[in-house]
Design a protein around this motif. Structure first.
Motif, PDB file in Angstrom:
ATOM      1  N   VAL A 100      -1.902 -42.985  -1.649  1.00 55.35           N
ATOM      2  CA  VAL A 100      -1.557 -43.647  -2.911  1.00 55.35           C
ATOM      3  C   VAL A 100      -1.987 -42.770  -4.088  1.00 55.35           C
ATOM      4  CG1 VAL A 100      -2.134 -45.629  -4.401  1.00 55.35           C
ATOM      5  CG2 VAL A 100      -1.526 -45.993  -1.978  1.00 55.35           C
ATOM      6  N   GLU A 101      -3.178 -42.229  -4.028  1.00 54.43           N
ATOM      7  CA  GLU A 101      -3.666 -41.356  -5.105  1.00 54.43           C
ATOM      8  C   GLU A 101      -2.806 -40.102  -5.241  1.00 54.43           C
ATOM      9  OE1 GLU A 101      -5.915 -42.035  -7.505  1.00 54.43           O
ATOM     10  OE2 GLU A 101      -5.912 -44.019  -6.567  1.00 54.43           O
ATOM     11  N   MET A 102      -2.347 -39.539  -4.126  1.00 54.86           N
ATOM     12  CA  MET A 102      -1.442 -38.382  -4.178  1.00 54.86           C
ATOM     13  C   MET A 102      -0.186 -38.733  -4.962  1.00 54.86           C
ATOM     14  SD  MET A 102      -1.424 -36.447  -0.406  1.00 54.86           S
ATOM     15  CE  MET A 102       0.096 -37.258  -0.032  1.00 54.86           C
ATOM     16  N   PHE A 103       0.411 -39.879  -4.642  1.00 60.72           N
ATOM     17  CA  PHE A 103       1.630 -40.313  -5.315  1.00 60.72           C
ATOM     18  C   PHE A 103       1.385 -40.577  -6.805  1.00 60.72           C
ATOM     19  CE2 PHE A 103       4.030 -42.267  -1.445  1.00 60.72           C
ATOM     20  CZ  PHE A 103       4.713 -41.079  -1.242  1.00 60.72           C
ATOM     21  N   LYS A 104       0.260 -41.214  -7.125  1.00 62.62           N
ATOM     22  CA  LYS A 104      -0.019 -41.622  -8.499  1.00 62.62           C
ATOM     23  C   LYS A 104      -0.149 -40.440  -9.453  1.00 62.62           C
ATOM     24  CE  LYS A 104      -3.095 -44.971  -9.085  1.00 62.62           C
ATOM     25  NZ  LYS A 104      -4.273 -45.834  -8.839  1.00 62.62           N
ATOM     26  N   LYS A 105      -0.337 -39.238  -8.936  1.00 63.43           N
ATOM     27  CA  LYS A 105      -0.434 -38.048  -9.783  1.00 63.43           C
ATOM     28  C   LYS A 105       0.902 -37.678 -10.413  1.00 63.43           C
ATOM     29  CE  LYS A 105      -4.305 -36.108  -7.244  1.00 63.43           C
ATOM     30  NZ  LYS A 105      -4.750 -35.075  -6.307  1.00 63.43           N
ATOM     31  N   ASN A 106       1.988 -38.267  -9.926  1.00 60.13           N
ATOM     32  CA  ASN A 106       3.328 -37.986 -10.436  1.00 60.13           C
ATOM     33  C   ASN A 106       3.682 -38.958 -11.555  1.00 60.13           C
ATOM     34  OD1 ASN A 106       4.112 -35.895  -8.403  1.00 60.13           O
ATOM     35  ND2 ASN A 106       3.693 -37.605  -7.029  1.00 60.13           N
ATOM     36  N   ASP A 107       4.122 -38.424 -12.680  1.00 62.26           N
ATOM     37  CA  ASP A 107       4.435 -39.255 -13.851  1.00 62.26           C
ATOM     38  C   ASP A 107       5.502 -40.303 -13.591  1.00 62.26           C
ATOM     39  OD1 ASP A 107       2.561 -37.908 -15.382  1.00 62.26           O
ATOM     40  OD2 ASP A 107       4.022 -36.501 -16.220  1.00 62.26           O
ATOM     41  N   ASP A 108       6.427 -40.026 -12.675  1.00 59.62           N
ATOM     42  CA  ASP A 108       7.516 -40.980 -12.438  1.00 59.62           C
ATOM     43  C   ASP A 108       7.199 -41.979 -11.322  1.00 59.62           C
ATOM     44  OD1 ASP A 108       7.694 -39.131 -10.360  1.00 59.62           O
ATOM     45  OD2 ASP A 108       9.892 -39.141 -10.341  1.00 59.62           O
ATOM     46  N   CYS A 109       5.947 -42.004 -10.852  1.00 61.04           N
ATOM     47  CA  CYS A 109       5.550 -42.940  -9.799  1.00 61.04           C
ATOM     48  C   CYS A 109       5.042 -44.233 -10.430  1.00 61.04           C
ATOM     49  CB  CYS A 109       4.475 -42.333  -8.901  1.00 61.04           C
ATOM     50  SG  CYS A 109       3.984 -43.441  -7.568  1.00 61.04           S
ATOM     51  N   HIS A 110       5.854 -45.280 -10.291  1.00 65.78           N
ATOM     52  CA  HIS A 110       5.478 -46.602 -10.813  1.00 65.78           C
ATOM     53  C   HIS A 110       5.315 -47.619  -9.691  1.00 65.78           C
ATOM     54  CE1 HIS A 110       6.222 -44.933 -14.734  1.00 65.78           C
ATOM     55  NE2 HIS A 110       7.426 -44.558 -14.324  1.00 65.78           N
ATOM     56  N   TYR A 111       5.938 -47.316  -8.560  1.00 62.51           N
ATOM     57  CA  TYR A 111       5.848 -48.161  -7.370  1.00 62.51           C
ATOM     58  C   TYR A 111       5.731 -47.271  -6.143  1.00 62.51           C
ATOM     59  CZ  TYR A 111       7.670 -51.984 -10.226  1.00 62.51           C
ATOM     60  OH  TYR A 111       7.851 -52.931 -11.199  1.00 62.51           O
ATOM     61  N   ILE A 112       5.041 -47.782  -5.147  1.00 60.70           N
ATOM     62  CA  ILE A 112       5.000 -47.152  -3.831  1.00 60.70           C
ATOM     63  C   ILE A 112       5.444 -48.219  -2.843  1.00 60.70           C
ATOM     64  CG2 ILE A 112       3.564 -46.062  -2.058  1.00 60.70           C
ATOM     65  CD1 ILE A 112       1.683 -45.211  -4.428  1.00 60.70           C
ATOM     66  N   GLY A 113       6.398 -47.863  -2.003  1.00 58.00           N
ATOM     67  CA  GLY A 113       6.930 -48.831  -1.054  1.00 58.00           C
ATOM     68  C   GLY A 113       6.698 -48.435   0.382  1.00 58.00           C
ATOM     69  N   LEU A 114       6.753 -49.446   1.235  1.00 54.39           N
ATOM     70  CA  LEU A 114       6.704 -49.240   2.675  1.00 54.39           C
ATOM     71  C   LEU A 114       7.281 -50.487   3.317  1.00 54.39           C
ATOM     72  CD1 LEU A 114       4.109 -51.140   3.597  1.00 54.39           C
ATOM     73  CD2 LEU A 114       2.827 -49.152   2.884  1.00 54.39           C
ATOM     74  N   SER A 115       7.462 -50.441   4.608  1.00 49.88           N
ATOM     75  CA  SER A 115       8.007 -51.608   5.287  1.00 49.88           C
ATOM     76  C   SER A 115       7.357 -51.776   6.649  1.00 49.88           C
ATOM     77  CB  SER A 115       9.524 -51.481   5.443  1.00 49.88           C
ATOM     78  OG  SER A 115       9.851 -50.386   6.278  1.00 49.88           O
ATOM     79  N   THR A 116       7.410 -52.998   7.142  1.00 49.91           N
ATOM     80  CA  THR A 116       6.911 -53.302   8.480  1.00 49.91           C
ATOM     81  C   THR A 116       7.660 -54.535   8.990  1.00 49.91           C
ATOM     82  OG1 THR A 116       4.920 -53.575   9.830  1.00 49.91           O
ATOM     83  CG2 THR A 116       4.993 -54.805   7.763  1.00 49.91           C
ATOM     84  N   GLU A 117       7.558 -54.757  10.267  1.00 49.88           N
ATOM     85  CA  GLU A 117       8.207 -55.933  10.847  1.00 49.88           C
ATOM     86  C   GLU A 117       7.545 -57.196  10.298  1.00 49.88           C
ATOM     87  OE1 GLU A 117       7.590 -55.029  14.942  1.00 49.88           O
ATOM     88  OE2 GLU A 117       9.391 -53.801  15.056  1.00 49.88           O
ATOM     89  N   PRO A 118       8.334 -58.221  10.004  1.00 50.69           N
ATOM     90  CA  PRO A 118       7.779 -59.427   9.386  1.00 50.69           C
ATOM     91  C   PRO A 118       6.754 -60.164  10.247  1.00 50.69           C
ATOM     92  CG  PRO A 118      10.118 -59.724   9.882  1.00 50.69           C
ATOM     93  CD  PRO A 118       9.779 -58.301  10.190  1.00 50.69           C
ATOM     94  N   ASP A 119       6.765 -59.931  11.568  1.00 48.89           N
ATOM     95  CA  ASP A 119       5.784 -60.580  12.440  1.00 48.89           C
ATOM     96  C   ASP A 119       4.614 -59.657  12.802  1.00 48.89           C
ATOM     97  OD1 ASP A 119       7.149 -58.861  14.113  1.00 48.89           O
ATOM     98  OD2 ASP A 119       7.322 -60.296  15.755  1.00 48.89           O
ATOM     99  N   ASN A 120       4.505 -58.514  12.123  1.00 51.73           N
ATOM    100  CA  ASN A 120       3.394 -57.600  12.358  1.00 51.73           C
ATOM    101  C   ASN A 120       2.251 -58.003  11.410  1.00 51.73           C
ATOM    102  OD1 ASN A 120       1.671 -55.488  12.877  1.00 51.73           O
ATOM    103  ND2 ASN A 120       3.212 -53.893  12.626  1.00 51.73           N
ATOM    104  N   TYR A 121       1.605 -59.099  11.769  1.00 53.29           N
ATOM    105  CA  TYR A 121       0.621 -59.722  10.880  1.00 53.29           C
ATOM    106  C   TYR A 121      -0.579 -58.831  10.581  1.00 53.29           C
ATOM    107  CZ  TYR A 121       3.563 -63.644  12.087  1.00 53.29           C
ATOM    108  OH  TYR A 121       4.656 -64.442  12.301  1.00 53.29           O
ATOM    109  N   SER A 122      -1.028 -58.048  11.542  1.00 50.33           N
ATOM    110  CA  SER A 122      -2.174 -57.171  11.271  1.00 50.33           C
ATOM    111  C   SER A 122      -1.788 -56.089  10.262  1.00 50.33           C
ATOM    112  CB  SER A 122      -2.727 -56.565  12.560  1.00 50.33           C
ATOM    113  OG  SER A 122      -1.757 -55.780  13.209  1.00 50.33           O
TER     114      SER A 122
END
Length: 150
Positions: A100-122
């Motif tokens: 996250v810190e690596m990404f935040k160094k970029n001026d155009d980074c306002h969001y960071i996204g990712l995805s996971t299966e909806p039943d992957n509760y952990s």
């Protein structure tokens, strides 16, 4: 005290990334590292990294930067894994915070996204503990999208 670091994938640490193992219940939820590394060689937006604990490779992460995507999808983390023998020790949290810190160094980074299966509760609990918010939006009809506003 041992230090977590995110390091460029090299021939030296790549082979160690290929040997990393997941817990039995995680195996079918995350693409194998060999697949992700291959994918990064044909998609210039993907950058693979080894997660180190001092000199030991304990995990793998791949980032995605697409300047042509909408704001919420420019910065993405399509793969993240910690070897089963290093899980539940805080290493994953520290590694993800560094990504996250690596990404935040970029001026155009306002969001960071990712995805996971909806039943992957952990995984959902883990990402939400880092500030990611479940949008309820589905990616490719099989994974829920989580966003972190930075």
């Amino acid at each position: 005290m041992a230090q977590i670091s995110i390091q460029e994938l090299t021939t030296k640490n790549m082979y160690k990334c290929l040997k990393l193992k997941l817990a039995e219940d995680q195996v079918n939820r995350i693409a194998p590292n060999v697949y992700s590394i291959a994918e990064s060689k044909v998609n210039p937006n993907f950058t693979p990294y080894a997660i180190h604990l001092d000199e030991e490779v304990i995990g793998f992460v791949m980032t995605d930067y697409d300047p042509n995507e909408i704001e919420e999808r420019k910065y993405w983390i399509p793969r993240f894994m910690i070897d089963v023998s290093y899980q539940s020790r805080g290493h994953g949290k520290e590694a993800m915070q560094q990504v996250v810190e690596m990404f935040k160094k970029n001026d155009d980074c306002h969001y960071i996204g990712l995805s996971t299966e909806p039943d992957n509760y952990s995984a959902l609990r883990f990402y939400e503990s880092l500030g990611f918010v479940n949008t309820g939006e589905m990616l490719e009809e099989s994974e829920v999208i989580l966003l972190l506003k930075v």
